[in-house]
Design an enzyme around this catalytic site. Structure first.
Site, PDB file in Angstrom:
ATOM      1  CE  LYS A 258      -3.918  -1.833   2.664  1.00 47.32           C
ATOM      2  NZ  LYS A 258      -4.942  -1.676   1.614  1.00 47.32           N
ATOM      3  NE  ARG A 332     -10.778 -10.023  -1.831  1.00 48.50           N
ATOM      4  CZ  ARG A 332     -11.108  -9.099  -2.741  1.00 48.50           C
ATOM      5  NH1 ARG A 332     -11.440  -9.462  -3.966  1.00 48.50           N
ATOM      6  NH2 ARG A 332     -11.121  -7.830  -2.422  1.00 48.50           N
TER       7      ARG A 332
HETATM    8  N1  BES Z   1      -8.143  -3.812   4.421  1.00 40.31           N
HETATM    9  C1  BES Z   1      -8.276  -3.420   3.071  1.00 40.31           C
HETATM   10  C2  BES Z   1      -9.575  -2.656   2.811  1.00 40.31           C
HETATM   11  C3  BES Z   1      -9.686  -1.318   3.493  1.00 40.31           C
HETATM   12  C4  BES Z   1      -9.151  -0.196   2.899  1.00 40.31           C
HETATM   13  C5  BES Z   1     -10.355  -1.204   4.679  1.00 40.31           C
HETATM   14  C6  BES Z   1      -9.273   1.031   3.517  1.00 40.31           C
HETATM   15  C7  BES Z   1     -10.479   0.013   5.303  1.00 40.31           C
HETATM   16  C8  BES Z   1      -9.942   1.143   4.719  1.00 40.31           C
HETATM   17  C9  BES Z   1      -8.241  -4.645   2.173  1.00 40.31           C
HETATM   18  O1  BES Z   1      -7.443  -5.687   2.602  1.00 40.31           O
HETATM   19  C10 BES Z   1      -7.710  -4.186   0.859  1.00 40.31           C
HETATM   20  O2  BES Z   1      -6.571  -3.820   0.814  1.00 40.31           O
HETATM   21  N2  BES Z   1      -8.526  -4.216  -0.175  1.00 40.31           N
HETATM   22  C11 BES Z   1      -8.135  -3.790  -1.457  1.00 40.31           C
HETATM   23  C12 BES Z   1      -8.673  -4.755  -2.456  1.00 40.31           C
HETATM   24  C13 BES Z   1      -8.129  -4.571  -3.838  1.00 40.31           C
HETATM   25  C14 BES Z   1      -6.666  -4.941  -3.867  1.00 40.31           C
HETATM   26  C15 BES Z   1      -8.911  -5.426  -4.775  1.00 40.31           C
HETATM   27  C16 BES Z   1      -8.710  -2.388  -1.664  1.00 40.31           C
HETATM   28  O3  BES Z   1      -9.823  -2.127  -1.223  1.00 40.31           O
HETATM   29  O4  BES Z   1      -8.023  -1.558  -2.248  1.00 40.31           O
HETATM   30 MN    MN Z   2      -5.423  -5.450   1.974  1.00 39.66          MN
END
Ligand code: BES
Ligand code: MN
Ligand code: ZN
Length: 481
Positions: A258, A332
């Site tokens: 990230k 997931r």
């Molecule tokens: N934990 C994150 C989702 C999230 C983001 C929760 C911001 C709360 C605040 C999750 O694991 C994630 O990173 N999801 C990705 C999925 C994508 C790679 C398909 C996302 O939402 O960007």
């Molecule tokens: Mn994630």
């Protein structure tokens, strides 16, 4: 917060709950004119403060609005009144508040106290230099002249408060403090003696079960993953209701790292797990007549030499294979093995999973509703109803074949991400592939609800405890009702 039911109080600070447009009986001219001049109208959460001198002592009286009597929102408005008192007096220097219970029903008193307690929760463990005038001062509430049954009603409400507070604590703690093993330890400590039975799976156990999806996420971290199962058997039932929580104790994204800005938020990527643990505490504390199994998958998602790579193929406990396109879509991967495990363990009456699963959910619903996806109309309706009744609101989103197709993979049974569009829906479709036919299941994407940037109904900015009241209300209405 120490709460006592008394017949009289000598506290200097007093509070009275006031209905919209109704001044308290016996109000003197200074009080009524002061309130009128300040446009105090008894609106929910509205507060008017009045100092008066007499017999050598000055007293401090707060009038707090509870809106109109007889409305459906009455309990919430009572909570709001309590929360307003906490926000105003929590660090005011006053130590004791006398709450006038006269004219309030027992459950209204309990609601005011619940709002008071939840709104005054804070976590100062790491503040070693807090100036004295910012330190919490309010430690005791004396409820004067409460209706019969108010203490019993509060007993029930305080079980809810405990669960919400525990969830907030877990969410607030940073990733260096709460990681899979320490999450388990804290849950064990908090649930000890409550009657909740605990089972913990370590790496060897998960390997033996073939949980390749969950374990793949853990590969990049020196913190070993855990699966924590908590069972509250408040009734004989061969079909427990199952709550499953995403417990990613920190989510860096892994090799699909990230960006730095805001990454610290990912300490609360275990908000689903915290909601499940908090709910188990609440159910046990109030001795709910229900059979509930709470399961949380605890993993840290880190990048290092051992981390899984984009393109890796892992085999889940269900036997289905997954192409890991993006290591940041890890929730997931954790949840799918938890779902398979619970269905092998028990025959669930229903499964509800809670997860901070997608950023896309925040884009969709903001911070007002959690998203709900379900394969069963009755379960969806029951949860939507519990959301309305508890204040932990939900909004339903669709599932369907065309969405499901979007996660087909050319090399494995599925991939862990679809296209950018409909990102929360394809995440839900992924999970549904692990739910057996005939099992009522709902997925709650609570990414926008776990953490608040500003104070709300009964929380300060920070951890909200979202999900505990929702699940508790679902249990009350559906399993105990
Ligand atoms: N934990 C994150 C989702 C999230 C983001 C929760 C911001 C709360 C605040 C999750 O694991 C994630 O990173 N999801 C990705 C999925 C994508 C790679 C398909 C996302 O939402 O960007
Ligand atoms: Mn994630
Ligand atoms: Zn995550």
């Amino acid at each position: 917060m120490d709460i006592q039911f008394v017949t009289a109080s000598s506290a200097r600070l007093q509070a009275r709950i006031v209905d919209a447009g109704a001044m308290p009986p016996g109000a003197d001219a200074a009080l009524s004119e002061g309130a009128r001049a300040s446009r105090f109208a008894g609106k929910p959460g509205q507060l008017f403060e009045h100092f008066s001198g007499g017999e050598g002592a000055v007293s401090r009286l707060a009038l707090v609005g509870a809106g109109e009597a007889g409305t459906k929102a009455r309990q919430r408005h009572m909570e709001q009144a309590g929360a307003a008192l906490a926000a105003k007096y929590g660090a005011s220097g006053e130590a004791v508040l006398a709450l006038d219970g006269a004219g309030l029903a027992a459950d209204e008193v309990a609601a005011v106290l619940l709002g008071l307690r939840l709104r005054s929760w804070r976590y100062d463990l790491y503040r070693t230099r807090l100036p004295d005038d910012q330190k919490p001062s309010l430690t005791r509430i004396e409820v004067v002249g409460a209706a019969d049954g108010a203490a019993a009603a509060w007993e029930q409400a305080s079980a809810v408060a405990e669960g919400v507070e525990f969830a907030r604590e877990l969410v607030t703690e940073p990733g260096n403090v709460i990681y899979p093993e320490s999450f388990v330890a804290r849950a064990q400590a908090r649930l000890a003696g409550t009657g909740v039975e605990i089972e913990v799976l370590d790496v060897a156990a998960m390997q033996a079960l073939g949980m390749g999806a969950l374990l793949g996420v853990a590969h990049g971290s020196i913190r070993a993953p855990r699966l924590l199962a908590m069972r509250w058997k408040g009734t004989k039932a061969d079909k427990p209701t199952v709550f499953v929580g995403k417990g990613v104790t920190f989510d860096t994204g892994g090799i699909s790292l990230k960006p730095p800005a805001g990454m610290e938020d990912m300490k609360w990527d275990m908000g689903g797990a915290a909601a499940v643990a908090g709910t188990m505490l609440t159910l046990a504390r109030r001795k709910a007549r229900a059979d509930v199994l709470g399961v949380v998958g605890l993993v840290e998602n880190m990048p290092d030499g051992g981390a899984q790579r984009p393109g890796d193929v892992v085999t889940s406990m269900s036997g289905q294979t997954i192409e890991v396109i993006n290591t940041d879509a890890e929730g997931r991967l954790v949840l799918c093995d938890c779902l398979t495990w619970v269905q092998k363990q028990v025959s669930p009456a229903a499964i509800v999973d809670l997860a901070t699963l997608t950023g896309a959910m925040i884009i969709t619903l903001g911070h007002e509703h959690g998203g709900i996806f379900a394969n069963d109309e009755d379960l969806a309706d029951a949860l939507l109803g519990a959301g309305k009744a508890s204040g932990d609101k939900l909004w339903r989103l669709p599932l369907g074949k065309a969405y499901d197709k979007l996660i087909d993979s050319p090399i494995a049974d599925m991939k862990n991400v679809g296209p950018r569009e409909g990102g929360s829906i394809t995440a839900a479709q992924f999970l549904q592939r692990f739910v057996e036919k005939g099992t009522p299941w709902a997925h709650l994407d609570i990414a926008g609800m776990v953490w608040a940037a500003k104070p709300g109904h009964s929380w300060d900015k920070g951890a909200t405890g979202y999900g505990v009241r929702l699940l508790d209300q679902y249990v009350r209405a559906t399993l105990e009702g």
